[in-house]
Write a protein that holds these residues in place. Structure first.
Motif, PDB file in Angstrom:
ATOM      1  N   ILE A 168      77.485  23.721  55.083  1.00 39.93           N
ATOM      2  CA  ILE A 168      77.531  22.296  55.448  1.00 39.93           C
ATOM      3  C   ILE A 168      77.081  21.467  54.248  1.00 39.93           C
ATOM      4  O   ILE A 168      75.981  21.672  53.714  1.00 39.93           O
ATOM      5  CB  ILE A 168      76.615  22.008  56.664  1.00 39.93           C
ATOM      6  CG1 ILE A 168      77.088  22.806  57.893  1.00 39.93           C
ATOM      7  CG2 ILE A 168      76.570  20.512  56.959  1.00 39.93           C
ATOM      8  CD1 ILE A 168      76.212  22.633  59.122  1.00 39.93           C
ATOM      9  N   ILE A 169      77.942  20.536  53.846  1.00 46.84           N
ATOM     10  CA  ILE A 169      77.645  19.675  52.697  1.00 46.84           C
ATOM     11  C   ILE A 169      77.521  18.229  53.173  1.00 46.84           C
ATOM     12  O   ILE A 169      78.241  17.807  54.080  1.00 46.84           O
ATOM     13  CB  ILE A 169      78.773  19.788  51.640  1.00 46.84           C
ATOM     14  CG1 ILE A 169      78.905  21.243  51.165  1.00 46.84           C
ATOM     15  CG2 ILE A 169      78.511  18.863  50.442  1.00 46.84           C
ATOM     16  CD1 ILE A 169      80.036  21.469  50.150  1.00 46.84           C
ATOM     17  N   GLN A 170      76.600  17.499  52.574  1.00 42.65           N
ATOM     18  CA  GLN A 170      76.484  16.053  52.849  1.00 42.65           C
ATOM     19  C   GLN A 170      77.157  15.339  51.693  1.00 42.65           C
ATOM     20  O   GLN A 170      76.703  15.405  50.554  1.00 42.65           O
ATOM     21  CB  GLN A 170      74.995  15.672  52.973  1.00 42.65           C
ATOM     22  CG  GLN A 170      74.674  14.200  52.907  1.00 42.65           C
ATOM     23  CD  GLN A 170      73.958  13.874  51.601  1.00 42.65           C
ATOM     24  OE1 GLN A 170      73.038  14.568  51.195  1.00 42.65           O
ATOM     25  NE2 GLN A 170      74.415  12.811  50.934  1.00 42.65           N
ATOM     26  N   GLY A 171      78.296  14.719  51.962  1.00 42.96           N
ATOM     27  CA  GLY A 171      79.057  14.054  50.905  1.00 42.96           C
ATOM     28  C   GLY A 171      78.303  12.859  50.329  1.00 42.96           C
ATOM     29  O   GLY A 171      77.478  12.246  51.014  1.00 42.96           O
ATOM     30  N   GLY A 172      78.577  12.545  49.073  1.00 42.21           N
ATOM     31  CA  GLY A 172      77.972  11.374  48.446  1.00 42.21           C
ATOM     32  C   GLY A 172      78.303  10.117  49.231  1.00 42.21           C
ATOM     33  O   GLY A 172      79.435   9.942  49.682  1.00 42.21           O
ATOM     34  N   MET A 173      77.309   9.268  49.435  1.00 44.56           N
ATOM     35  CA  MET A 173      77.545   8.011  50.163  1.00 44.56           C
ATOM     36  C   MET A 173      76.760   6.894  49.495  1.00 44.56           C
ATOM     37  O   MET A 173      75.533   6.984  49.359  1.00 44.56           O
ATOM     38  CB  MET A 173      77.115   8.153  51.634  1.00 44.56           C
ATOM     39  CG  MET A 173      78.056   8.981  52.469  1.00 44.56           C
ATOM     40  SD  MET A 173      77.507   9.089  54.179  1.00 44.56           S
ATOM     41  CE  MET A 173      76.240  10.342  54.065  1.00 44.56           C
ATOM     42  N   HIS A 174      77.501   5.847  49.145  1.00 46.00           N
ATOM     43  CA  HIS A 174      76.914   4.706  48.458  1.00 46.00           C
ATOM     44  C   HIS A 174      75.786   4.091  49.301  1.00 46.00           C
ATOM     45  O   HIS A 174      75.969   3.815  50.492  1.00 46.00           O
ATOM     46  CB  HIS A 174      78.045   3.683  48.251  1.00 46.00           C
ATOM     47  CG  HIS A 174      77.764   2.683  47.180  1.00 46.00           C
ATOM     48  ND1 HIS A 174      77.051   2.972  46.038  1.00 46.00           N
ATOM     49  CD2 HIS A 174      78.124   1.373  47.068  1.00 46.00           C
ATOM     50  CE1 HIS A 174      76.981   1.891  45.284  1.00 46.00           C
ATOM     51  NE2 HIS A 174      77.615   0.910  45.887  1.00 46.00           N
ATOM     52  N   TYR A 175      74.634   3.919  48.700  1.00 46.18           N
ATOM     53  CA  TYR A 175      73.453   3.339  49.353  1.00 46.18           C
ATOM     54  C   TYR A 175      72.942   4.135  50.555  1.00 46.18           C
ATOM     55  O   TYR A 175      72.183   3.621  51.367  1.00 46.18           O
ATOM     56  CB  TYR A 175      73.671   1.854  49.725  1.00 46.18           C
ATOM     57  CG  TYR A 175      73.390   0.962  48.547  1.00 46.18           C
ATOM     58  CD1 TYR A 175      72.097   0.521  48.282  1.00 46.18           C
ATOM     59  CD2 TYR A 175      74.397   0.630  47.657  1.00 46.18           C
ATOM     60  CE1 TYR A 175      71.827  -0.248  47.169  1.00 46.18           C
ATOM     61  CE2 TYR A 175      74.134  -0.134  46.530  1.00 46.18           C
ATOM     62  CZ  TYR A 175      72.844  -0.573  46.293  1.00 46.18           C
ATOM     63  OH  TYR A 175      72.566  -1.323  45.190  1.00 46.18           O
ATOM     64  N   VAL A 176      73.393   5.382  50.701  1.00 47.80           N
ATOM     65  CA  VAL A 176      72.869   6.272  51.742  1.00 47.80           C
ATOM     66  C   VAL A 176      72.359   7.558  51.078  1.00 47.80           C
ATOM     67  O   VAL A 176      71.308   8.082  51.457  1.00 47.80           O
ATOM     68  CB  VAL A 176      73.961   6.651  52.777  1.00 47.80           C
ATOM     69  CG1 VAL A 176      73.378   7.514  53.887  1.00 47.80           C
ATOM     70  CG2 VAL A 176      74.631   5.403  53.359  1.00 47.80           C
ATOM     71  N   GLY A 177      73.109   8.033  50.084  1.00 43.86           N
ATOM     72  CA  GLY A 177      72.775   9.312  49.448  1.00 43.86           C
ATOM     73  C   GLY A 177      71.634   9.198  48.454  1.00 43.86           C
ATOM     74  O   GLY A 177      71.811   9.405  47.251  1.00 43.86           O
TER      75      GLY A 177
ATOM     76  N   GLY B 265      83.839  25.903  54.886  1.00 47.73           N
ATOM     77  CA  GLY B 265      82.704  25.082  55.297  1.00 47.73           C
ATOM     78  C   GLY B 265      83.168  23.665  55.553  1.00 47.73           C
ATOM     79  O   GLY B 265      84.367  23.383  55.535  1.00 47.73           O
ATOM     80  N   MET B 266      82.181  22.774  55.820  1.00 51.42           N
ATOM     81  CA  MET B 266      82.575  21.378  56.062  1.00 51.42           C
ATOM     82  C   MET B 266      81.655  20.397  55.349  1.00 51.42           C
ATOM     83  O   MET B 266      80.487  20.689  55.081  1.00 51.42           O
ATOM     84  CB  MET B 266      82.620  21.073  57.560  1.00 51.42           C
ATOM     85  CG  MET B 266      81.301  21.070  58.284  1.00 51.42           C
ATOM     86  SD  MET B 266      81.585  20.635  60.027  1.00 51.42           S
ATOM     87  CE  MET B 266      79.916  20.715  60.688  1.00 51.42           C
ATOM     88  N   ASN B 267      82.236  19.254  55.033  1.00 52.41           N
ATOM     89  CA  ASN B 267      81.528  18.160  54.388  1.00 52.41           C
ATOM     90  C   ASN B 267      81.436  17.014  55.395  1.00 52.41           C
ATOM     91  O   ASN B 267      82.448  16.616  55.973  1.00 52.41           O
ATOM     92  CB  ASN B 267      82.337  17.706  53.157  1.00 52.41           C
ATOM     93  CG  ASN B 267      81.707  16.539  52.436  1.00 52.41           C
ATOM     94  OD1 ASN B 267      80.608  16.645  51.921  1.00 52.41           O
ATOM     95  ND2 ASN B 267      82.403  15.409  52.388  1.00 52.41           N
ATOM     96  N   MET B 268      80.215  16.506  55.621  1.00 58.41           N
ATOM     97  CA  MET B 268      80.066  15.389  56.561  1.00 58.41           C
ATOM     98  C   MET B 268      79.497  14.174  55.834  1.00 58.41           C
ATOM     99  O   MET B 268      78.577  14.302  55.024  1.00 58.41           O
ATOM    100  CB  MET B 268      79.113  15.752  57.697  1.00 58.41           C
ATOM    101  CG  MET B 268      79.565  16.929  58.543  1.00 58.41           C
ATOM    102  SD  MET B 268      78.698  17.029  60.129  1.00 58.41           S
ATOM    103  CE  MET B 268      77.033  17.391  59.624  1.00 58.41           C
TER     104      MET B 268
END
Ligand SMILES: Cc1cc2nc3c(=O)[nH]c(=O)nc-3n(C[C@H](O)[C@H](O)[C@H](O)COP(=O)(O)O)c2cc1C
Length: 334
Positions: free
Chosen positions: A15-24, A194-197
């Motif tokens: 499980i990957i947490q994708g890059g997110m502007h102003y969240v990551g 796997g998955m990226n969320m």
């Protein structure tokens, strides 16, 4: 669970947490990595390479597990100094970079020379094959459902993932529309490792964003996203709000003549207003259709643990349960 992706990135869960502007930021990336997934800091949210270096150091203080940095190559109002960002990544001891937007080809030699594994996020089979050809280690295949930039092909993951499996030699994860154990098991069946969320991880306790954002995600349904900026071929899936309504009106008026300057107020500088100040009507911010599957705000660890436990149960009880008695006996399962 072991997959090509858990092996490649030395993580416990696929499980990957994708890059997110102003969240990551470090808080979220550290929490995801501590829970056995792969957390990712969003490089360009840090306004300078020096600030990114500090954010990486902060994340090292929060976790001993591997985490990555996202570098997005999108049309921006002014191009960031990418080589300096890459230097900060390298000097910060980062070994995994998620690239997105334009092809990372130009920067591959620098990334590879630093021993960095590159996972490129793209929305089509042809871009995935290009990523493989230029030496990317893995691909994050982002379907039309996704929050952020789904590209211009409008290809949902039910088709895109099996097509990627048909063509790619390198491993890939499924991105866009992923929320829970059902998502994970389904995409493993379609050939993903796997998955990226993205969106799902915003509605967690550790996501360092205003509570209004988390509440808006729980309240929204799968019908509440909109596509914007199609006319300038920079399509983005966003959560509907008053700012997005204004933007859509302008887009409607201008038609094919739309220019980025026409919608600057609705798309530029929106993220800090939404994510930090909680001004939910400020303008366009990315959100996936998966918002319809978000009903709570757990900790990152609760979310990941429950996905992995339910995925095992789904495979064991539902999928294996569907097999005939003879096959089950040959698999030595009850
Ligand atoms: C608020 C938000 C901001 C995002 N910002 C970026 C970004 O800066 N760079 C990037 O590569 N992807 C960005 N994404 C896309 C995510 O990394 C991920 O690919 C996407 O959210 C997957 O779809 P999902 O939201 O359905 O899970 C963003 C997504 C969201 C929801």
């Amino acid at each position: 669970m072991k997959t090509a992706i858990t092996e490649m990135f030395n993580i416990e869960h696929p499980i990957i947490q994708g890059g997110m502007h102003y969240v990551g930021f470090a808080e979220l990336a550290g929490a995801v990595s501590n829970a056995g997934g792969l957390g990712i800091i969003t490089g360009l949210t840090q306004r300078t390479p020096e600030l990114l270096a500090k954010e990486i150091a902060r994340c090292h203080d929060l976790t001993d597990k591997p985490f990555g940095v996202n570098l997005t190559f999108l049309p921006a109002f002014s191009a960031p100094p990418y080589p300096e960002y890459i230097a900060a990544i390298r000097e910060g001891g980062i070994k995994i970079v998620e690239t997105a937007g334009r092809s990372p080809e130009q920067y591959m030699p620098a990334l590879k020379a630093a021993g960095i594994k590159v996972i490129h996020k793209c929305t089509s089979v042809r871009h995935s094959l290009k990523a493989e050809q230029i030496g990317c280690d893995a691909v994050s295949v982002d379907g039309f459902e996704c929050g952020g930039h789904p590209g211009e092909d409008d290809m949902p993951n039910m088709i895109l993932l099996p097509r990627a499996a048909e063509e790619l030699k390198i491993p890939f994860v499924a991105s866009g529309g992923m929320a829970d154990a059902r998502s994970l098991v389904a995409v493993l069946a379609m050939g993903a490792a796997g998955m990226n969320m993205g969106t799902r991880f915003i509605a967690t306790r550790e996501a360092p964003v205003h509570d209004n954002v988390k509440r808006a995600l729980v309240a929204a349904s799968e019908l509440d996203t909109r596509l914007v900026m199609r006319a300038i071929r920079n399509t983005e899936r966003v959560l509907k709000n008053a700012g997005v309504d204004r933007l859509l009106e302008i887009e409607h008026e201008k038609g094919a003549k739309l220019k980025i300057e026409d919608i600057r107020d609705e798309v530029a500088g929106v993220y800090p207003k939404v994510m930090i100040d909680g001004d939910m009507d400020a303008g366009a911010w990315s959100c996936g259709m998966v918002v319809g599957l978000i009903h709570d705000i757990p900790t990152v660890k609760e979310l990941i643990d429950r996905i992995m436990a339910a995925a095992e149960q789904l495979i064991r009880d539902r999928l294996v349960g569907l097999l005939g008695a003879e096959t089950k006996a040959s698999l030595k399962v009850a």
